[in-house]
Design a protein around this motif. Sequence first.
Motif, short mmCIF file in Angstrom:
data_model
loop_
_atom_site.label_atom_id
_atom_site.label_comp_id
_atom_site.label_asym_id
_atom_site.label_seq_id
_atom_site.Cartn_x
_atom_site.Cartn_y
_atom_site.Cartn_z
N GLN A 131 0.83 -1.20 0.00
CA GLN A 131 0.00 0.00 0.00
C GLN A 131 0.86 1.26 0.00
OE1 GLN A 131 -3.37 -0.08 -0.52
NE2 GLN A 131 -2.79 -2.21 -0.81
N LEU A 132 1.94 1.23 0.77
CA LEU A 132 2.86 2.37 0.79
C LEU A 132 3.51 2.57 -0.57
CD1 LEU A 132 4.32 4.58 2.40
CD2 LEU A 132 6.04 2.87 2.98
N SER A 133 3.92 1.47 -1.20
CA SER A 133 4.54 1.60 -2.52
C SER A 133 3.54 2.09 -3.56
CB SER A 133 5.16 0.27 -2.96
OG SER A 133 4.16 -0.69 -3.18
N HIS A 134 2.29 1.70 -3.43
CA HIS A 134 1.26 2.19 -4.35
C HIS A 134 1.07 3.70 -4.19
CE1 HIS A 134 -2.36 2.40 -6.72
NE2 HIS A 134 -2.98 2.96 -5.70
N ILE A 135 1.05 4.18 -2.97
CA ILE A 135 0.90 5.62 -2.72
C ILE A 135 2.09 6.38 -3.30
CG2 ILE A 135 0.87 7.39 -0.91
CD1 ILE A 135 -0.77 5.36 0.77
N TYR A 148 4.46 9.71 -7.66
CA TYR A 148 5.47 9.84 -8.70
C TYR A 148 4.79 10.04 -10.06
CZ TYR A 148 9.40 8.79 -11.72
OH TYR A 148 10.37 8.86 -12.68
N LEU A 149 3.73 9.31 -10.32
CA LEU A 149 2.99 9.45 -11.58
C LEU A 149 2.42 10.86 -11.71
CD1 LEU A 149 1.64 8.18 -14.12
CD2 LEU A 149 -0.27 7.63 -12.64
N ILE A 150 1.81 11.36 -10.66
CA ILE A 150 1.24 12.71 -10.69
C ILE A 150 2.34 13.75 -10.89
CG2 ILE A 150 0.07 14.45 -9.28
CD1 ILE A 150 -1.53 12.10 -8.06
N PHE A 151 3.47 13.57 -10.21
CA PHE A 151 4.60 14.49 -10.34
C PHE A 151 5.10 14.51 -11.79
CE2 PHE A 151 9.25 15.08 -10.25
CZ PHE A 151 9.30 16.38 -9.78
N CYS A 152 5.25 13.32 -12.40
CA CYS A 152 5.72 13.27 -13.79
C CYS A 152 4.72 13.89 -14.76
CB CYS A 152 6.00 11.82 -14.19
SG CYS A 152 7.49 11.15 -13.44
N LEU A 153 3.43 13.72 -14.48
CA LEU A 153 2.42 14.34 -15.35
C LEU A 153 2.43 15.85 -15.23
CD1 LEU A 153 -0.58 11.88 -14.86
CD2 LEU A 153 0.86 12.15 -16.89
N ILE A 154 2.66 16.38 -14.02
CA ILE A 154 2.65 17.83 -13.81
C ILE A 154 3.85 18.48 -14.50
CG2 ILE A 154 2.97 19.63 -12.05
CD1 ILE A 154 1.19 17.91 -10.22
N ILE A 155 5.03 17.89 -14.33
CA ILE A 155 6.21 18.52 -14.92
C ILE A 155 6.46 18.09 -16.36
CG2 ILE A 155 7.32 18.80 -12.67
CD1 ILE A 155 9.20 16.52 -13.46
N GLY A 156 5.69 17.13 -16.85
CA GLY A 156 5.79 16.73 -18.25
C GLY A 156 6.96 15.83 -18.56
N ASN A 166 8.56 12.13 -19.14
CA ASN A 166 8.22 10.76 -19.49
C ASN A 166 9.48 9.93 -19.32
OD1 ASN A 166 7.06 8.46 -20.42
ND2 ASN A 166 6.83 9.15 -22.52
N THR A 167 9.58 9.26 -18.19
CA THR A 167 10.79 8.51 -17.87
C THR A 167 10.58 7.02 -18.08
OG1 THR A 167 10.19 8.21 -15.56
CG2 THR A 167 11.38 10.23 -16.12
N PRO A 168 11.66 6.27 -18.26
CA PRO A 168 11.52 4.81 -18.34
C PRO A 168 10.90 4.22 -17.07
CG PRO A 168 13.69 5.47 -19.08
CD PRO A 168 13.03 6.69 -18.52
N ARG A 169 11.19 4.82 -15.92
CA ARG A 169 10.62 4.35 -14.66
C ARG A 169 9.11 4.51 -14.67
NH1 ARG A 169 13.25 6.99 -9.84
NH2 ARG A 169 14.89 5.54 -10.38
N LEU A 170 8.61 5.59 -15.23
CA LEU A 170 7.17 5.81 -15.32
C LEU A 170 6.53 4.75 -16.21
CD1 LEU A 170 4.71 7.60 -14.71
CD2 LEU A 170 5.33 8.93 -16.73
N PHE A 171 7.18 4.43 -17.31
CA PHE A 171 6.66 3.40 -18.21
C PHE A 171 6.62 2.03 -17.52
CE2 PHE A 171 7.25 0.24 -21.64
CZ PHE A 171 6.10 0.51 -22.34
N ARG A 172 7.67 1.69 -16.79
CA ARG A 172 7.71 0.41 -16.05
C ARG A 172 6.62 0.38 -14.99
NH1 ARG A 172 13.44 1.27 -15.85
NH2 ARG A 172 13.18 1.76 -13.65
#
Length: 136
Positions: A36-40, A45-53, A55-61
């Motif tokens: 649950q902690l890792s999901h949060i 992290y997903l929201i942060f990447c979407l806000i700053i635009g 697109n990292t390999p980590r986000l894709f994984r």
Amino acid sequence: MDEKASTQDPLQSDSVRGIARLKLIVVYLGLFMVSQLSHILASLYLIFCLIIGRNTPRLFRLLITWDYLFNITLNGKLGETYSHRVARDCFEKRQFIGCFVCKFLDLFQKDHCKTTYDGHNAEARPFKPKDVDTTL
């Protein structure tokens, strides 16, 4: 002396099994809390990447991992993404739901299901768990 009592293993008494079961429940609850902690953290992290635009390999994984989790939650095969599952349903079994989801995914990526289906079959490496005891 009772014959049943003399042949019973003292390490397998009800109290020992109860303690072992309790330990297993505590371990599962601990793993649940970590997941649950890792999901949060992953969601933040997903929201942060979407806000700053970014697109990292980590986000894709991360998105692929959620795809695996979603498929397993819906009683799918282990080691198969939901995208591949619906593509297989559409191409092999001609099921309406699979084709409908494929059409929806094609809005985001052209020929997503065909690419997923061809790629997964070309390098299929299903996950095979080794001697994992999941009994309570």
